[in-house]
Enzyme design. Structure first.
Site, PDB file in Angstrom:
ATOM      1  CB  ALA A 103      -0.875   0.082   1.210  1.00  0.00           C
TER       2      ALA A 103
ATOM      3  N   GLY B  58       0.669  -4.815   1.014  1.00  0.00           N
ATOM      4  CA  GLY B  58      -0.442  -4.902   0.019  1.00  0.00           C
ATOM      5  C   GLY B  58      -0.186  -5.716  -1.371  1.00  0.00           C
TER       6      GLY B  58
ATOM      7  CD  GLU C 219      -2.242  -7.528   3.042  1.00  0.00           C
ATOM      8  OE1 GLU C 219      -1.982  -6.302   2.604  1.00  0.00           O
ATOM      9  OE2 GLU C 219      -2.914  -7.740   3.958  1.00  0.00           O
TER      10      GLU C 219
ATOM     11  CD  GLU D  52       1.629  -5.598   5.763  1.00  0.00           C
ATOM     12  OE1 GLU D  52       2.319  -6.511   6.013  1.00  0.00           O
ATOM     13  OE2 GLU D  52       0.804  -5.764   4.933  1.00  0.00           O
TER      14      GLU D  52
HETATM   15  N1  COA Z   1       4.540   3.027  -0.682  1.00  0.00           N
HETATM   16  C1  COA Z   1       5.022   4.186  -0.925  1.00  0.00           C
HETATM   17  N2  COA Z   1       6.237   4.415  -1.813  1.00  0.00           N
HETATM   18  C2  COA Z   1       6.996   3.355  -1.810  1.00  0.00           C
HETATM   19  C3  COA Z   1       6.451   2.153  -1.488  1.00  0.00           C
HETATM   20  C4  COA Z   1       5.400   2.027  -0.752  1.00  0.00           C
HETATM   21  N3  COA Z   1       4.873   0.926  -0.200  1.00  0.00           N
HETATM   22  N4  COA Z   1       7.699   1.355  -1.541  1.00  0.00           N
HETATM   23  C5  COA Z   1       8.634   1.834  -2.120  1.00  0.00           C
HETATM   24  N5  COA Z   1       8.415   3.332  -2.355  1.00  0.00           N
HETATM   25  C6  COA Z   1       8.951   4.219  -3.097  1.00  0.00           C
HETATM   26  C7  COA Z   1       9.967   4.884  -2.205  1.00  0.00           C
HETATM   27  O1  COA Z   1       9.531   5.842  -1.156  1.00  0.00           O
HETATM   28  C8  COA Z   1      10.962   5.446  -3.178  1.00  0.00           C
HETATM   29  O2  COA Z   1      10.404   6.670  -3.592  1.00  0.00           O
HETATM   30  P1  COA Z   1      11.434   8.150  -3.457  1.00  0.00           P
HETATM   31  O3  COA Z   1      12.512   7.760  -4.441  1.00  0.00           O
HETATM   32  O4  COA Z   1      10.348   9.053  -3.994  1.00  0.00           O
HETATM   33  O5  COA Z   1      11.777   8.101  -2.146  1.00  0.00           O
HETATM   34  C9  COA Z   1      10.811   4.544  -4.263  1.00  0.00           C
HETATM   35  O6  COA Z   1       9.757   3.860  -4.296  1.00  0.00           O
HETATM   36  C10 COA Z   1      12.050   3.475  -4.437  1.00  0.00           C
HETATM   37  O7  COA Z   1      12.110   2.981  -3.220  1.00  0.00           O
HETATM   38  P2  COA Z   1      13.326   2.610  -2.191  1.00  0.00           P
HETATM   39  O8  COA Z   1      13.159   2.535  -0.756  1.00  0.00           O
HETATM   40  O9  COA Z   1      14.561   3.888  -2.447  1.00  0.00           O
HETATM   41  O10 COA Z   1      13.916   1.440  -2.846  1.00  0.00           O
HETATM   42  P3  COA Z   1      14.991   0.402  -2.197  1.00  0.00           P
HETATM   43  O11 COA Z   1      15.477  -0.458  -3.130  1.00  0.00           O
HETATM   44  O12 COA Z   1      16.006   0.896  -1.238  1.00  0.00           O
HETATM   45  O13 COA Z   1      14.031  -0.755  -1.116  1.00  0.00           O
HETATM   46  C11 COA Z   1      12.025  -1.710  -0.833  1.00  0.00           C
HETATM   47  C12 COA Z   1      12.947  -1.180  -1.870  1.00  0.00           C
HETATM   48  C13 COA Z   1      10.875  -2.239  -1.513  1.00  0.00           C
HETATM   49  C14 COA Z   1      12.884  -2.882   0.158  1.00  0.00           C
HETATM   50  C15 COA Z   1      11.461  -0.535  -0.052  1.00  0.00           C
HETATM   51  O14 COA Z   1      11.207   0.410  -0.826  1.00  0.00           O
HETATM   52  C16 COA Z   1      10.503  -0.885   1.010  1.00  0.00           C
HETATM   53  O15 COA Z   1      10.771  -1.604   2.117  1.00  0.00           O
HETATM   54  N6  COA Z   1       9.006  -0.401   0.617  1.00  0.00           N
HETATM   55  C17 COA Z   1       8.241  -0.516   1.469  1.00  0.00           C
HETATM   56  C18 COA Z   1       7.683  -1.977   1.575  1.00  0.00           C
HETATM   57  C19 COA Z   1       6.684  -2.072   2.572  1.00  0.00           C
HETATM   58  O16 COA Z   1       6.788  -1.908   3.789  1.00  0.00           O
HETATM   59  N7  COA Z   1       5.349  -2.296   2.220  1.00  0.00           N
HETATM   60  C20 COA Z   1       4.190  -2.513   2.836  1.00  0.00           C
HETATM   61  C21 COA Z   1       3.380  -1.402   3.130  1.00  0.00           C
HETATM   62  S1  COA Z   1       2.012  -1.439   4.126  1.00  0.00           S
END
Ligand code: COA
Length: 261
Positions: free
Chosen positions: A67, A113, A116, A136
């Site tokens: 999400a 999400g 999911e 989460e």
């Molecule tokens: N919601 C909003 N933005 C997200 C996102 C999410 N769930 N997951 C990634 N992004 C965005 C980041 O904020 C970043 O944007 P920015 O460049 O404007 O800062 C871009 O996507 C790239 O992500 P980044 O974190 O820089 O890449 P990474 O390779 O370092 O890490 C992940 C990848 C997937 C490990 C990391 O993005 C992450 O942990 N995301 C969240 C996952 C999560 O908790 N999902 C459950 C949500 S309920």
């Protein structure tokens, strides 16, 4: 509806729905969710010839990274947490109940999400670089789009509990070993494998496919007697033209010619 965050293309009557917010790793914001529901409720049912739907993510890093966390900043002002969860649950229920096969082609992160969403699909194909998880608890929340329910259904209570409590992210092979991914394929082959499976299903009776999907789903509906539901769905299939054609074709030693109508 003009889709902004979904890219929808059709090949041989199979819809490929691509989550198209690559810069945000295809995170599901409310607009994307709205578009997804619109597609499954309004556009897809109108397309009688549709064989099935494949969901995938733009680029090669993510299926859907969850999400949209940035929208969480508005939580409990514009919408309550409960309201947000219900909206996501309802959206994914529409996918789970879709009467034609929906296959997730998981081409990278399927987190929160995104995991999911993949679990709401009928079948999951993981590319070798796919990563699954419910992280989460790192954010001080729990999976709210059906994750605590469908992960248990797919991998069992013990492993689901561990994945949710530890927020561990697992690779494609581990997801396959646990039963979360149906198949693992080389990266880039996810949509091809999903297409192959939908094409195979498209040779079967559409009525029987729809009845199978709802009957399997009934197993997880707490207030429904699955056996009764199965008998009713079986009955429905026996009243169809497909049943007549399938049995006649068998007797005549020919391939059944089912028609989507
Ligand atoms: N919601 C909003 N933005 C997200 C996102 C999410 N769930 N997951 C990634 N992004 C965005 C980041 O904020 C970043 O944007 P920015 O460049 O404007 O800062 C871009 O996507 C790239 O992500 P980044 O974190 O820089 O890449 P990474 O390779 O370092 O890490 C992940 C990848 C997937 C490990 C990391 O993005 C992450 O942990 N995301 C969240 C996952 C999560 O908790 N999902 C459950 C949500 S309920």
């Amino acid at each position: 509806m003009t889709y902004e965050n979904l890219l929808i293309t059709y090949t041989n009557d199979i819809a490929l729905v691509t989550f198209n917010r690559e810069k945000a790793l295809n995170a599901l914001n409310s607009k994307t969710l709205e578009e997804l529901v619109h597609f499954f409720k309004k556009d897809a049912p109108k397309n009688i010839q549709l064989k099935g739907v494949i969901l995938t993510g733009a680029g090669n890093r993510a299926f859907v990274a969850g999400a949209d966390i940035k929208e969480f900043l508005n939580l409990n002002t514009e919408i309550t947490g409960g309201g947000l969860a219900k909206r996501g649950q309802d959206a994914f229920m529409v996918i789970e109940k879709f009467p034609k096969p929906v296959v997730a082609a998981v081409n990278g992160f399927a987190l929160g999400g995104g995991c999911e969403l993949a679990m709401a699909c009928h079948i999951r194909i993981a590319g070798e670089t796919a990563k699954f998880g419910q992280p989460e608890v790192n954010l001080g929340i729990i999976p709210g789009y059906g994750g605590t329910q469908r992960l248990v259904q797919l991998v069992g209570k013990g492993k689901a509990m561990e994945l949710i409590l530890t927020a561990d992210i697992i690779d494609a092979n581990e997801a396959h070993r646990l039963g979360l991914a149906n198949h693992v394929v080389p990266a880039g082959q996810e949509v091809a494998k999903a297409t192959e499976i939908i094409e195979k299903i498209a040779t079967k009776s559409p009525v029987a496919i729809a009845c199978s999907i709802k009957s399997v789903n009934s197993n997880f509906e707490k207030k429904v007697d699955g056996y009764k539901f199965e008998a009713a769905a079986f009955n429905e299939s026996t009243l169809s033209k497909d049943f007549k054609e399938g049995v006649t074709a068998f007797i005549e030693k020919r391939k059944a010619n089912f028609v989507r109508e």
